[in-house]
Design an enzyme around this catalytic site. Structure first.
Site, PDB file in Angstrom:
ATOM      1  N   CYS A 102       0.841  -1.203   0.000  1.00  2.99           N
ATOM      2  CA  CYS A 102       0.000   0.000   0.000  1.00  2.99           C
ATOM      3  C   CYS A 102       0.879   1.257   0.000  1.00  2.99           C
ATOM      4  CB  CYS A 102      -0.928   0.010   1.212  1.00  2.99           C
ATOM      5  SG  CYS A 102      -1.934   1.500   1.232  1.00  2.99           S
ATOM      6  N   LYS A 141       1.230  -9.643  -0.800  1.00  7.49           N
ATOM      7  CA  LYS A 141       1.005  -8.783  -1.974  1.00  7.49           C
ATOM      8  C   LYS A 141       1.927  -7.577  -1.821  1.00  7.49           C
ATOM      9  CE  LYS A 141      -2.512  -6.192  -4.520  1.00  7.49           C
ATOM     10  NZ  LYS A 141      -2.354  -4.785  -4.114  1.00  7.49           N
ATOM     11  N   ASP A 206      -2.971  -3.017 -14.022  1.00 11.72           N
ATOM     12  CA  ASP A 206      -3.425  -2.649 -15.376  1.00 11.72           C
ATOM     13  C   ASP A 206      -3.889  -3.831 -16.228  1.00 11.72           C
ATOM     14  OD1 ASP A 206      -2.622  -0.160 -14.585  1.00 11.72           O
ATOM     15  OD2 ASP A 206      -0.922   0.004 -15.951  1.00 11.72           O
ATOM     16  N   GLY A 228      -7.938  -5.626 -10.357  1.00  7.61           N
ATOM     17  CA  GLY A 228      -8.528  -4.661  -9.436  1.00  7.61           C
ATOM     18  C   GLY A 228      -9.528  -3.766 -10.130  1.00  7.61           C
ATOM     19  N   ARG A 229      -9.045  -2.599 -10.580  1.00  8.09           N
ATOM     20  CA  ARG A 229      -9.958  -1.554 -11.057  1.00  8.09           C
ATOM     21  C   ARG A 229     -10.846  -1.988 -12.213  1.00  8.09           C
ATOM     22  NH1 ARG A 229      -5.209   2.650 -11.518  1.00  8.09           N
ATOM     23  NH2 ARG A 229      -4.219   0.663 -12.008  1.00  8.09           N
TER      24      ARG A 229
END
Ligand SMILES: Cc1cc2nc3c(=O)[nH]c(=O)nc-3n(C[C@H](O)[C@H](O)[C@H](O)COP(=O)(O)O)c2cc1C
Length: 327
Positions: A102, A141, A206, A228-229
């Site tokens: 993070c 991660k 990505d 993710g996104r």
């Protein structure tokens, strides 16, 4: 076949990335139904959990049918992290993931998340202690490194493997990059190609088209894709990727009926999980996403993000169906 210890994940699993305020139980369940093979919780603060902060303990909720599910934790203090492992293990996840990636200031300034990339011996010793403290698999991660000049991810991954980490997911950016620039996958492939590496290496960053997932599998030879996104407001993405990997053809995009149906289910599950008021509030960022890229949608987006109750959300969703089902 990718495995986290003895948990079989199938060939080239697709993993839903941990995402704060996004990968809550209702969203994870939808992603699971639409093809995600493995899901992670949002990150949970070890200090918050120890203090029994409600926001942290609620993140421990998992549904039986979303397994395999990993609970992700972050922290920097050994004692707190070990206590956290005990608390988390009581929720019976399939594995525990440590967040060493993070980049946000409030986490990094305390020495947690990606900050640990500046102190690899601590990263390794913390991981080792956690592995020894539980029978559950511990995964990591992380990012490529703190900054471009300090990338040592091949060595870092090997050392984590050597102390018993069961799998590693790597976001192809450094902390210094935050979310800027393009993620690079070559250094993740270098980790996998290390002949000493035998745990699964998952690529992240990505992966937002089925073609990119295919590259990750076929060109970069990685063990799975963490997404993710590209899944936000788009849980169907996992099945799209799977279909493309299997057939080389694209699945049709979900039509309005399907989007409305899933948005309704999302709100339904969120209110059942969190109560009517919080459920509606917390789902606001999701359901507007279900209708991204629809022309002239602004009025309905406003209505969705201001609807005060589940009933009103449903009314707006029905109006959307009437108005846009011809698309
Ligand atoms: C809204 C949001 C919240 C995130 N929260 C977390 C988190 O709790 N834990 C974590 O390890 N990464 C978190 N991330 C990073 C993602 O897991 C992922 O590494 C990153 O978004 C790159 O993958 P993508 O390009 O597929 O989105 C978050 C990202 C976003 C966009």
């Amino acid at each position: 076949m990718a495995k986290i210890k003895n948990i079989d994940l199938g060939e080239f699993p697709l993993l839903l990335a941990p995402m704060e305020d996004v990968s809550d139980p209702p969203f994870r369940k939808l992603c699971k139904e639409y093809g995600a093979d493995v899901v992670y919780t949002e990150f949970i603060s070890s200090e918050g959990l120890i203090r029994d902060a409600k926001k942290s303990t609620q993140k421990l909720d998992i549904y039986e049918n979303e397994r395999p599910v990993g609970i992700q934790i972050f922290g920097h203090n050994l004692e707190s992290m070990l206590r956290t492992v005990e608390i988390v293990a009581a929720s019976k996840p399939d594995f525990i993931d440590i967040n060493f990636g993070c980049p946000v200031k409030k986490v990094v300034s305390k020495g947690a998340g990606a900050a640990i990339l500046k102190d690899v011996p601590k990263m390794v010793s913390l991981s080792e202690a956690m592995v020894k403290h539980t029978d559950l698999p511990i995964t990591v991660k992380t990012r490529l490194g703190w900054d471009h000049d300090s990338i040592r991810i091949i060595e870092v991954a090997e050392r984590l493997q050597d102390v018993g980490i069961a799998a590693i997911a790597i976001h192809g950016r450094t902390r210094a990059q935050m979310y800027k620039g393009d993620a690079v996958w070559e250094p993740i492939a270098d980790v996998k190609n290390n002949p000493r590496m035998h745990i699964p290496v998952f690529a992240n960053g990505d992966i937002n088209t089925p073609e990119k997932a295919k590259l990750i599998r076929d060109e970069f030879g990685l063990d799975g894709a963490m997404i993710g996104r590209a899944s936000i407001g788009n849980p169907w993405f996992f099945n799209e990727v799977k279909h493309f990997l299997q057939t080389g053809a694209h699945l049709a995009k979900p039509n309005i009926e399907e989007r409305v149906k899933v948005a309704k289910r999302h709100v339904e599950m969120a209110t059942a999980w969190n109560g009517d008021i919080v459920g509606v509030l917390e789902t606001r960022r999701h359901y507007a996403n279900y209708f991204k890229a629809i022309p002239n949608f602004k009025e309905y987006r406003m209505k969705l993000v201001t609807a005060p109750s589940k009933e009103v959300v449903f009314q707006v969703l029905n109006q959307i169906l009437d108005q846009f089902s011809h698309l």
